[in-house]
Scaffold this active site. Structure first.
Site, PDB file in Angstrom:
ATOM      1  CD  GLU A 143      -2.752  -1.189   2.520  1.00 37.92           C
ATOM      2  OE1 GLU A 143      -3.566  -2.112   2.648  1.00 37.92           O
ATOM      3  OE2 GLU A 143      -2.635  -0.251   3.347  1.00 37.92           O
TER       4      GLU A 143
ATOM      5  CG  PHE B 137       4.549   0.083  -5.880  1.00 39.51           C
ATOM      6  CD1 PHE B 137       4.483   1.106  -6.800  1.00 39.51           C
ATOM      7  CD2 PHE B 137       5.023   0.368  -4.612  1.00 39.51           C
ATOM      8  CE1 PHE B 137       4.880   2.405  -6.476  1.00 39.51           C
ATOM      9  CE2 PHE B 137       5.428   1.647  -4.265  1.00 39.51           C
ATOM     10  CZ  PHE B 137       5.357   2.665  -5.207  1.00 39.51           C
TER      11      PHE B 137
ATOM     12  CD  GLU C 259       7.505 -12.346  -3.257  1.00 36.68           C
ATOM     13  OE1 GLU C 259       7.623 -11.161  -3.619  1.00 36.68           O
ATOM     14  OE2 GLU C 259       6.711 -12.708  -2.371  1.00 36.68           O
TER      15      GLU C 259
ATOM     16  NE  ARG D  44      33.250   0.021 -30.322  1.00 38.17           N
ATOM     17  CZ  ARG D  44      32.957   0.958 -31.233  1.00 38.17           C
ATOM     18  NH1 ARG D  44      32.594   0.592 -32.463  1.00 38.17           N
ATOM     19  NH2 ARG D  44      33.015   2.234 -30.932  1.00 38.17           N
TER      20      ARG D  44
ATOM     21  N   GLY E 220       1.250   3.376   2.167  1.00 41.86           N
ATOM     22  CA  GLY E 220       1.877   3.576   3.470  1.00 41.86           C
ATOM     23  C   GLY E 220       2.425   2.319   4.105  1.00 41.86           C
ATOM     24  CB  ALA E 221       1.764  -0.808   4.542  1.00 39.74           C
TER      25      ALA E 221
ATOM     26  CG  HIS F  91      27.605  -3.028 -24.517  1.00 35.56           C
ATOM     27  ND1 HIS F  91      27.818  -4.025 -23.588  1.00 35.56           N
ATOM     28  CD2 HIS F  91      26.995  -3.633 -25.576  1.00 35.56           C
ATOM     29  CE1 HIS F  91      27.345  -5.173 -24.046  1.00 35.56           C
ATOM     30  NE2 HIS F  91      26.851  -4.974 -25.245  1.00 35.56           N
ATOM     31  N   GLY F  92      30.149   0.940 -23.739  1.00 38.69           N
ATOM     32  CA  GLY F  92      30.342   2.361 -24.016  1.00 38.69           C
ATOM     33  C   GLY F  92      29.036   3.047 -24.359  1.00 38.69           C
TER      34      GLY F  92
END
Length: 381
Positions: free
Chosen positions: A127, A156, A242, A268, A129-130, A338-339
């Site tokens: 939530e 979320f 999980e 590269r 707030g939690a 990879h730059g």
């Protein structure tokens, strides 16, 4: 060392082939659409990939956590975390508690079609707030006759926009702290339930994430999951799996990032030769390989203990902490190799770099993992 058998290796090969053929060509498209097509999820269900750790009587192939672990690691190695999260949350986080703690009626209503990919689930705990403090949730559930009325909101929530059912944590006894939490199953068409908004994220774009609102949402009492006021313990019970799931997925992506970096460094050309002509690049790649292998061995060790039924809270927390921190570090180092090209959208290393950052937050932050480990070490009162 690893806990897998030859059958698991064969399964890994089949999953990898499927992902490369059916999923990899469409990842960019789904990232732009911010949604995984249901047809793909149904196909995975038809192939049995959603039932690798589910009993045959509910459409699965038998309880086998190692088989599902193979799937999660290969999903991570695909470097498509949005897709991996859609699948992982459904089978490992939302459907799992219904399978473990639900009534026969609930299993038939949600697990059987969930295994087939016909219904997709979400877990709604967090939530505004939690977050890590599950006991602090404020969503209420009040018993009225043969119904419960839910009021509050969640945020979320992975799969939250398009899910068919939601396992929701709510307070049935607001004065009892964590002892007053109960789980419920809410369906997307229930009156009073709303997807408040779809959330925009830095990464994991193919995974839909939502804020949910319960406006006196009335559901039948038979959709209570488990005993009243025991929901906190059900949530805690599933945390080991999980966190192992997250460790496995991030381990897979860390390996993918390392592979991309090695391939790029070999091809590269700079200053008359490949990047691997420079000792600093070679040693950086070696350091990355060592870190990935360390995370792999710790994760496999925790997985092996879990599969044997051993209490592995400390080891699982270590695996989640190490794998996610390693994945973030390796993805960042790979992008550096990879730059400027690594920062461009056409190179997939940028997706690993973006997607891995949140893994140190969801499923228990790195700081929470350290507190759990500290408690197991006897460092807390």
């Amino acid at each position: 060392m690893h806990p897998f058998t030859r059958e698991h290796d064969e399964l890994r090969s089949a999953i990898r082939q499927f992902l490369q053929k059916e999923i990899a060509p469409h990842v960019d498209e789904w990232e732009r659409a911010e949604q995984v097509p249901r047809t793909v999820l149904r196909k995975m269900g038809e192939l049995g990939y959603f039932g690798l750790n589910i009993a045959e009587e509910y459409g699965g192939s038998g309880e086998n956590p190692l088989a599902e672990a193979v799937l999660h690691e290969e999903l991570g190695r695909l470097n498509a975390s949005g897709f991996a999260n859609t699948v992982g949350v459904h089978i490992g986080i939302a459907m799992r508690p219904v399978y473990r703690f639900g009534t026969e009626e609930q299993k038939q209503a949600y697990v059987v079609p969930g295994v087939q990919g016909e219904k997709i689930g979400a877990l709604a705990i967090t939530e505004p707030g939690a977050g890590s403090d599950v006991a602090a949730i404020s969503t209420r559930a009040v018993r009225e006759g043969d119904s419960y009325v839910l009021s509050g909101n969640k945020i979320f929530i992975t799969n939250g926009v398009y899910a068919d059912f939601y396992v929701v944590a709510a307070k049935t006894d607001p004065q009892a702290g964590h002892r007053g939490v109960t789980l419920f199953i809410v369906e997307r068409d229930d009156a009073g339930f709303h997807v408040q908004r779809k959330l925009e994220k830095v990464g994991n774009h193919a995974s839909d994430t939502a804020e949910l609102f319960f406006d006196e949402c009335r559901i039948p009492a038979h959709r209570k999951l488990g005993e009243e006021n025991k929901g906190f313990y059900l949530v805690m019970h599933n945390f080991q799996w999980e966190r192992l799931m997250i460790a496995l997925q991030t381990l897979g992506t860390a390996q993918a990032a390392l592979d991309m970096a090695v391939e790029y460094a070999k091809t590269r050309q700079q200053f008359g030769g490949p990047l691997t002509q420079f000792q600093v690049i070679r040693h950086r790649l070696v350091d990355m390989a060592v870190e990935v292998e360390k995370a792999r061995q710790l994760t496999y060790h925790a997985l092996d203990l879990f599969a044997q039924g051993v209490d592995a809270v400390a080891e699982t927390s270590m695996a989640k902490l190490t794998a996610t921190e390693t994945a973030c570090k390796v993805a960042d180092e790979a992008l550096q190799i990879h730059g400027g090209y690594g920062y461009m959208g056409e190179y997939p290393i940028q997706r690993a770099w973006r997607d891995m950052r949140v893994t140190r937050i969801y499923g228990g932050t790195s700081e929470i993992m350290k507190e759990i480990i500290a408690k197991r070490m006897g460092l807390l009162p």
